[in-house]
Motif scaffolding. Structure first.
Motif, PDB file in Angstrom:
ATOM      1  N   LEU A  35      50.008 -35.203  96.268  1.00  0.00           N
ATOM      2  CA  LEU A  35      49.719 -34.562  96.179  1.00  0.00           C
ATOM      3  C   LEU A  35      49.498 -34.463  94.658  1.00  0.00           C
ATOM      4  O   LEU A  35      48.709 -35.589  93.783  1.00  0.00           O
ATOM      5  N   ASP A  36      48.169 -33.161  94.041  1.00  0.00           N
ATOM      6  CA  ASP A  36      48.685 -32.466  92.806  1.00  0.00           C
ATOM      7  C   ASP A  36      49.432 -33.143  91.570  1.00  0.00           C
ATOM      8  O   ASP A  36      50.072 -32.371  91.235  1.00  0.00           O
ATOM      9  N   LEU A  37      49.510 -34.172  91.065  1.00  0.00           N
ATOM     10  CA  LEU A  37      50.407 -34.218  90.219  1.00  0.00           C
ATOM     11  C   LEU A  37      51.006 -33.116  88.679  1.00  0.00           C
ATOM     12  O   LEU A  37      51.898 -33.023  88.785  1.00  0.00           O
ATOM     13  N   THR A  38      49.730 -32.678  88.674  1.00  0.00           N
ATOM     14  CA  THR A  38      49.885 -32.279  87.576  1.00  0.00           C
ATOM     15  C   THR A  38      49.970 -31.005  87.796  1.00  0.00           C
ATOM     16  O   THR A  38      50.845 -30.044  86.637  1.00  0.00           O
ATOM     17  N   LYS A  39      50.456 -30.859  88.846  1.00  0.00           N
ATOM     18  CA  LYS A  39      51.065 -29.355  90.114  1.00  0.00           C
ATOM     19  C   LYS A  39      52.272 -29.661  89.768  1.00  0.00           C
ATOM     20  O   LYS A  39      53.624 -28.614  90.285  1.00  0.00           O
ATOM     21  N   ASN A  40      52.943 -30.870  90.192  1.00  0.00           N
ATOM     22  CA  ASN A  40      53.779 -30.945  90.447  1.00  0.00           C
ATOM     23  C   ASN A  40      55.634 -30.426  89.642  1.00  0.00           C
ATOM     24  O   ASN A  40      55.162 -30.579  88.384  1.00  0.00           O
ATOM     25  N   SER A  79      43.301 -38.484  93.640  1.00  0.00           N
ATOM     26  CA  SER A  79      42.373 -37.448  93.121  1.00  0.00           C
ATOM     27  C   SER A  79      42.341 -37.709  91.835  1.00  0.00           C
ATOM     28  O   SER A  79      41.776 -36.561  91.148  1.00  0.00           O
ATOM     29  N   GLY A  80      42.666 -38.195  91.092  1.00  0.00           N
ATOM     30  CA  GLY A  80      42.569 -39.348  90.032  1.00  0.00           C
ATOM     31  C   GLY A  80      42.816 -37.645  89.024  1.00  0.00           C
ATOM     32  O   GLY A  80      42.750 -37.750  87.171  1.00  0.00           O
ATOM     33  N   LYS A  81      44.003 -36.567  89.591  1.00  0.00           N
ATOM     34  CA  LYS A  81      44.283 -35.974  88.681  1.00  0.00           C
ATOM     35  C   LYS A  81      45.628 -36.561  87.415  1.00  0.00           C
ATOM     36  O   LYS A  81      47.370 -36.961  87.683  1.00  0.00           O
ATOM     37  N   PHE A  82      45.685 -36.377  86.621  1.00  0.00           N
ATOM     38  CA  PHE A  82      47.111 -37.047  85.187  1.00  0.00           C
ATOM     39  C   PHE A  82      46.933 -35.979  84.379  1.00  0.00           C
ATOM     40  O   PHE A  82      45.508 -35.677  83.517  1.00  0.00           O
ATOM     41  N   ALA A  95      47.926 -48.558  85.893  1.00  0.00           N
ATOM     42  CA  ALA A  95      48.016 -46.986  86.416  1.00  0.00           C
ATOM     43  C   ALA A  95      46.080 -46.964  86.734  1.00  0.00           C
ATOM     44  O   ALA A  95      45.591 -47.079  85.316  1.00  0.00           O
ATOM     45  N   VAL A  96      45.569 -46.532  87.586  1.00  0.00           N
ATOM     46  CA  VAL A  96      44.143 -45.833  87.450  1.00  0.00           C
ATOM     47  C   VAL A  96      43.823 -44.840  87.796  1.00  0.00           C
ATOM     48  O   VAL A  96      44.115 -43.792  88.568  1.00  0.00           O
ATOM     49  N   THR A  97      42.690 -44.396  87.311  1.00  0.00           N
ATOM     50  CA  THR A  97      42.044 -43.026  87.315  1.00  0.00           C
ATOM     51  C   THR A  97      40.880 -42.850  88.129  1.00  0.00           C
ATOM     52  O   THR A  97      40.646 -44.214  89.225  1.00  0.00           O
ATOM     53  N   THR A  98      40.247 -42.515  87.940  1.00  0.00           N
ATOM     54  CA  THR A  98      38.405 -41.698  88.491  1.00  0.00           C
ATOM     55  C   THR A  98      37.359 -41.498  88.031  1.00  0.00           C
ATOM     56  O   THR A  98      36.609 -41.531  87.611  1.00  0.00           O
TER      57      THR A  98
END
Ligand SMILES: [Zn+2]
Length: 263
Positions: A172-177, A208-211, A227-230
């Motif tokens: 899921l998009d973690l920024t929206k949790n 999806s690189g979302k943080f 932790a790795v991003t995009t």
């Protein structure tokens, strides 16, 4: 002497034997004169930036740029091997974090989402070339169609070529949790994987690189080392170990461009 060098090179670069670099360095200092070839392979000065390649699926789906064709992937891996790159896992990368010895020309190869072709296509190629990679799996999709199952994950781990990382429970998009969901997606996925695989999970990839700040805090509290991003680019320490950048490899990239990027 030749046998000792070959053994050291295997220890430091192959994936069938899990090498502990500081220990092999100690053995090496005891048994090999200082100007040996194997000493040139490792650098005492830490490499400032390390490429962490990001792949998803290695297959033949021309509708998505996330798919790299198997033949192209094979050529890329053969090039990296021939050009003297040394593949590392995140477990190996602890030495980078703690300012210890890491191999010369280090590189990490990562796969997101845990697709089935990571077992059927990627794993045989890496095993043949004795290269390592990390697969970030979405814990609750394990065993789903076109995804890895537990047996395949365990087999790959046992080979020493493949490290498993965490890519949440449901992608899921973690920024929206909300805060509870966030803990469940990050810590909950880590727990599930650790229970089934029997060892700590140290690396995480943001879906999806979302943080944002809260997401990174949850990853930190869950106890991940990396932790790795995009975000595009090489990983450097000042990015923070929980927001490292990666180099996206897409299907449109020519072999010439790949070689120019990784000479
Ligand atoms: Zn993903």
């Amino acid at each position: 002497m030749h046998i000792i060098l070959v053994m050291l090179i295997m220890l430091m670069t192959g994936c069938e034997q899990k090498a502990d670099l500081p220990e092999s360095q100690t053995e090496e200092q005891q048994s090999v004169p200082q100007k040996s070839k194997s000493i040139q392979m490792i650098s005492r000065v830490n490499t400032d930036s390390i490429p962490i390649l990001m792949y998803h699926s290695i297959g033949l789906n021309d509708r998505s740029t996330l798919f790299v064709p198997p033949k192209v992937f094979n050529k890329q891996m053969e090039h990296l091997k021939n050009a003297g790159y040394h593949t590392m896992t995140f477990k190996d990368l602890i030495n980078w974090k703690t300012e210890e010895v890491i191999p010369d020309k280090p590189i990490l190869i990562t796969f997101d989402d845990g697709y089935l072709d990571n077992f059927t296509i990627v794993y045989p190629i890496l095993k043949r070339l004795q290269m390592k990679a990390t697969i970030f799996v979405t814990s609750d999709f394990i065993g789903f169609p076109n995804h890895l199952n537990w047996g395949q994950i365990k087999e790959m781990e046992q080979s020493g070529c493949i490290e498993i990382g965490v890519h949440t429970r449901h992608h899921l998009d973690l920024t929206k949790n909300n805060p509870l969901q966030l803990v469940d997606e990050v810590w909950g996925a880590k727990q599930r994987l650790e229970k089934r695989l029997g060892h700590p999970m140290i690396a995480f990839a943001y879906p999806s690189g979302k943080f944002n700040h809260k997401v990174v805090e949850a990853v930190k509290r869950a106890g991940f080392e990396f932790a790795v991003t995009t975000q595009p680019g090489y990983a450097v320490k000042k990015q923070g170990f929980l927001t490292l950048h990666r180099v996206r490899i897409s299907r449109g990239q020519s072999m010439d461009a790949f070689i120019r990027e990784f000479p």
